[in-house]
Motif scaffolding. Structure first.
Motif, PDB file in Angstrom:
ATOM      1  N   GLU A   1     -12.342   3.434  -5.740  1.00 63.25           N
ATOM      2  CA  GLU A   1     -11.881   4.398  -4.740  1.00 63.25           C
ATOM      3  C   GLU A   1     -12.658   4.218  -3.453  1.00 63.25           C
ATOM      4  O   GLU A   1     -13.879   4.017  -3.473  1.00 63.25           O
ATOM      5  CB  GLU A   1     -12.073   5.823  -5.267  1.00 63.25           C
ATOM      6  CG  GLU A   1     -11.542   6.894  -4.336  1.00 63.25           C
ATOM      7  CD  GLU A   1     -11.672   8.282  -4.921  1.00 63.25           C
ATOM      8  OE1 GLU A   1     -11.178   9.229  -4.299  1.00 63.25           O
ATOM      9  OE2 GLU A   1     -12.284   8.399  -6.010  1.00 63.25           O
ATOM     10  N   LYS A   2     -11.989   4.273  -2.335  1.00 61.77           N
ATOM     11  CA  LYS A   2     -12.607   4.212  -1.019  1.00 61.77           C
ATOM     12  C   LYS A   2     -12.276   5.494  -0.268  1.00 61.77           C
ATOM     13  O   LYS A   2     -11.115   5.911  -0.209  1.00 61.77           O
ATOM     14  CB  LYS A   2     -12.091   3.006  -0.228  1.00 61.77           C
ATOM     15  CG  LYS A   2     -12.431   1.665  -0.862  1.00 61.77           C
ATOM     16  CD  LYS A   2     -11.859   0.513  -0.047  1.00 61.77           C
ATOM     17  CE  LYS A   2     -12.186  -0.826  -0.703  1.00 61.77           C
ATOM     18  NZ  LYS A   2     -11.604  -1.965   0.064  1.00 61.77           N
ATOM     19  N   ILE A   3     -13.313   6.119   0.274  1.00 61.32           N
ATOM     20  CA  ILE A   3     -13.143   7.371   0.995  1.00 61.32           C
ATOM     21  C   ILE A   3     -13.329   7.102   2.481  1.00 61.32           C
ATOM     22  O   ILE A   3     -14.363   6.598   2.911  1.00 61.32           O
ATOM     23  CB  ILE A   3     -14.162   8.433   0.519  1.00 61.32           C
ATOM     24  CG1 ILE A   3     -14.038   8.639  -0.998  1.00 61.32           C
ATOM     25  CG2 ILE A   3     -13.955   9.742   1.264  1.00 61.32           C
ATOM     26  CD1 ILE A   3     -12.691   9.129  -1.434  1.00 61.32           C
ATOM     27  N   GLY A   4     -12.330   7.449   3.269  1.00 55.45           N
ATOM     28  CA  GLY A   4     -12.409   7.238   4.712  1.00 55.45           C
ATOM     29  C   GLY A   4     -13.175   8.317   5.445  1.00 55.45           C
ATOM     30  O   GLY A   4     -13.648   8.098   6.565  1.00 55.45           O
ATOM     31  N   GLY A   5     -13.307   9.481   4.863  1.00 58.40           N
ATOM     32  CA  GLY A   5     -14.019  10.566   5.530  1.00 58.40           C
ATOM     33  C   GLY A   5     -15.000  11.244   4.594  1.00 58.40           C
ATOM     34  O   GLY A   5     -16.208  11.058   4.687  1.00 58.40           O
ATOM     35  N   TYR A   6     -14.489  12.016   3.646  1.00 54.22           N
ATOM     36  CA  TYR A   6     -15.334  12.717   2.690  1.00 54.22           C
ATOM     37  C   TYR A   6     -14.501  13.094   1.476  1.00 54.22           C
ATOM     38  O   TYR A   6     -13.269  13.074   1.507  1.00 54.22           O
ATOM     39  CB  TYR A   6     -15.943  13.974   3.315  1.00 54.22           C
ATOM     40  CG  TYR A   6     -14.905  14.935   3.868  1.00 54.22           C
ATOM     41  CD1 TYR A   6     -14.198  15.805   3.027  1.00 54.22           C
ATOM     42  CD2 TYR A   6     -14.600  14.958   5.222  1.00 54.22           C
ATOM     43  CE1 TYR A   6     -13.241  16.662   3.524  1.00 54.22           C
ATOM     44  CE2 TYR A   6     -13.630  15.815   5.724  1.00 54.22           C
ATOM     45  CZ  TYR A   6     -12.961  16.673   4.876  1.00 54.22           C
ATOM     46  OH  TYR A   6     -11.994  17.514   5.363  1.00 54.22           O
TER      47      TYR A   6
ATOM     48  N   GLN B   1       0.836  -1.190   0.000  1.00 55.28           N
ATOM     49  CA  GLN B   1       0.000   0.000   0.000  1.00 55.28           C
ATOM     50  C   GLN B   1       0.873   1.242   0.000  1.00 55.28           C
ATOM     51  O   GLN B   1       1.988   1.231   0.530  1.00 55.28           O
ATOM     52  CB  GLN B   1      -0.916   0.029   1.233  1.00 55.28           C
ATOM     53  CG  GLN B   1      -1.976  -1.065   1.242  1.00 55.28           C
ATOM     54  CD  GLN B   1      -2.839  -0.990   2.492  1.00 55.28           C
ATOM     55  OE1 GLN B   1      -2.324  -0.958   3.608  1.00 55.28           O
ATOM     56  NE2 GLN B   1      -4.147  -0.960   2.296  1.00 55.28           N
TER      57      GLN B   1
ATOM     58  N   LYS C   1     -18.712   9.816   3.837  1.00 56.53           N
ATOM     59  CA  LYS C   1     -18.669   8.354   3.809  1.00 56.53           C
ATOM     60  C   LYS C   1     -19.950   7.723   4.347  1.00 56.53           C
ATOM     61  O   LYS C   1     -20.199   6.537   4.106  1.00 56.53           O
ATOM     62  CB  LYS C   1     -17.468   7.851   4.596  1.00 56.53           C
ATOM     63  CG  LYS C   1     -17.572   7.997   6.107  1.00 56.53           C
ATOM     64  CD  LYS C   1     -16.395   7.320   6.797  1.00 56.53           C
ATOM     65  CE  LYS C   1     -16.518   7.370   8.307  1.00 56.53           C
ATOM     66  NZ  LYS C   1     -15.385   6.691   8.969  1.00 56.53           N
ATOM     67  N   ASP C   2     -20.795   8.485   5.066  1.00 57.26           N
ATOM     68  CA  ASP C   2     -22.060   7.928   5.543  1.00 57.26           C
ATOM     69  C   ASP C   2     -23.136   7.911   4.464  1.00 57.26           C
ATOM     70  O   ASP C   2     -24.277   7.505   4.706  1.00 57.26           O
ATOM     71  CB  ASP C   2     -22.565   8.694   6.765  1.00 57.26           C
ATOM     72  CG  ASP C   2     -22.864  10.161   6.469  1.00 57.26           C
ATOM     73  OD1 ASP C   2     -22.750  10.589   5.296  1.00 57.26           O
ATOM     74  OD2 ASP C   2     -23.223  10.891   7.416  1.00 57.26           O
TER      75      ASP C   2
ATOM     76  N   PHE D   1       0.917   5.310   1.036  1.00 57.67           N
ATOM     77  CA  PHE D   1       0.276   6.341   1.858  1.00 57.67           C
ATOM     78  C   PHE D   1       0.891   7.689   1.502  1.00 57.67           C
ATOM     79  O   PHE D   1       2.113   7.857   1.509  1.00 57.67           O
ATOM     80  CB  PHE D   1       0.510   6.053   3.344  1.00 57.67           C
ATOM     81  CG  PHE D   1      -0.031   4.709   3.784  1.00 57.67           C
ATOM     82  CD1 PHE D   1      -1.307   4.583   4.283  1.00 57.67           C
ATOM     83  CD2 PHE D   1       0.765   3.563   3.680  1.00 57.67           C
ATOM     84  CE1 PHE D   1      -1.797   3.354   4.693  1.00 57.67           C
ATOM     85  CE2 PHE D   1       0.291   2.331   4.085  1.00 57.67           C
ATOM     86  CZ  PHE D   1      -0.991   2.220   4.595  1.00 57.67           C
TER      87      PHE D   1
END
Length: 284
Positions: free
Chosen positions: A69-74, A53, A91-92, A55
């Motif tokens: 794509e994965k978003i951890g927050g926004y 990975q 992300k919600d 970072f």
């Protein structure tokens, strides 16, 4: 060329490829990073690779293509201000946009619209409340009045209008009052109104909705005296039609009296209203 030390390896190569050369630089390490800072205690990792990975603490990318794509927050625009500018996707699953265009279907459990909503057609399966409604949920039509002479050679006739209908609900077609004056010899002529083939039956009609004409121009048939005023007869009623019914005929017709083969006289009909509205809205 490859250099190896403990669990770290570094390699560089230059290989011919047609008329050019391909250069390669590789690193192999449990962890690989790029740091900034001039003092060891102030080092900050800006790029780090570990366990397959990468970072990156902060990045500016001019053009980015991403398969997944994965978003951890926004994810948001750089001018985003909640309720004012830009856009934001959290992300919600919540999102905020200034405006949007959707070329496919939109599904939602609830929502609020503050402006104008436009659509070609649609369905509402619950209660609809509005301060003002314009449209043909309820329709009213004024049938023009007319006069005709009925002769022994042309002793039958009819006038028909059609309710276009097509509503997704059962509709009630009502005639509040129709005034007709039909003069003829006793029992020679009669008239009736039908809606979608069903007659308007009243206390002054027979079971098929037929009403006899008056005896002469001065007085009506004495058996119908309470229903006439100077020869005018008044009838009213309604018929319910099924949801989706279209081109529903509303007909006023005249013909020789019961048991008569011919008849003559005059027929005058005042303009009357036809009202189409959702059925079953009143009980009593």
């Amino acid at each position: 060329m490859m250099s190896r030390s403990a669990n770290m390896a570094m390699g560089m190569s230059i290989e011919p490829s047609g008329d050019a050369y391909v250069t390669t630089t590789v690193f192999n390490a449990d962890q690989f990073g790029i740091y900034t800072g001039s003092n060891p205690g102030d080092y900050e990792a800006v790029f780090f690779a570990q366990n397959g990975q990468v970072f990156i603490n902060n990045a500016f990318i001019k053009d980015l293509s991403v398969t997944n794509e994965k978003i951890g927050g926004y994810i948001r625009s750089d001018n985003y201000v909640a309720g004012k500018n830009g856009w934001n996707i959290a992300k919600d699953g919540s999102a905020e946009f200034q405006s949007g265009t959707f070329r496919g279907a939109v599904y939602a459990d609830s929502g609020t619209f503050k402006g104008t909503v436009q659509a070609t057609d649609g369905y509402f399966y619950g209660t609809v409340k509005a301060s003002k409604v314009e449209g043909d949920i309820s329709a009213t039509y004024a049938v023009p009045g007319f006069y005709t002479s009925v002769t022994s050679s042309a002793h039958t006739g009819r006038r028909t209008v059609y309710y276009t209908g097509g509503q997704e609900m059962a509709m009630r077609i009502s005639i509040p009052m129709a005034a007709v004056r039909l003069y003829s010899a006793a029992g020679a002529l009669r008239w009736r109104i039908t809606i979608n083939g069903s007659p308007l039956v009243s206390p002054i009609s027979d079971s098929s909705g037929w009403i006899n004409g008056a005896i002469n121009s001065d007085f009506p048939d004495t058996s119908l005296l309470n229903s006439y005023f100077h020869g005018w007869v008044y009838n009213s009623g309604y018929v319910d039609v099924a949801a989706g019914a279209s081109n529903v005929p509303i007909t006023i017709e005249w013909a020789p009296g019961s048991g008569q083969s011919t008849g003559s006289g005059t027929l005058r009909i005042l303009s009357f209203s036809i009202i189409a509205s959702p059925a079953g809205k009143f009980t009593g």
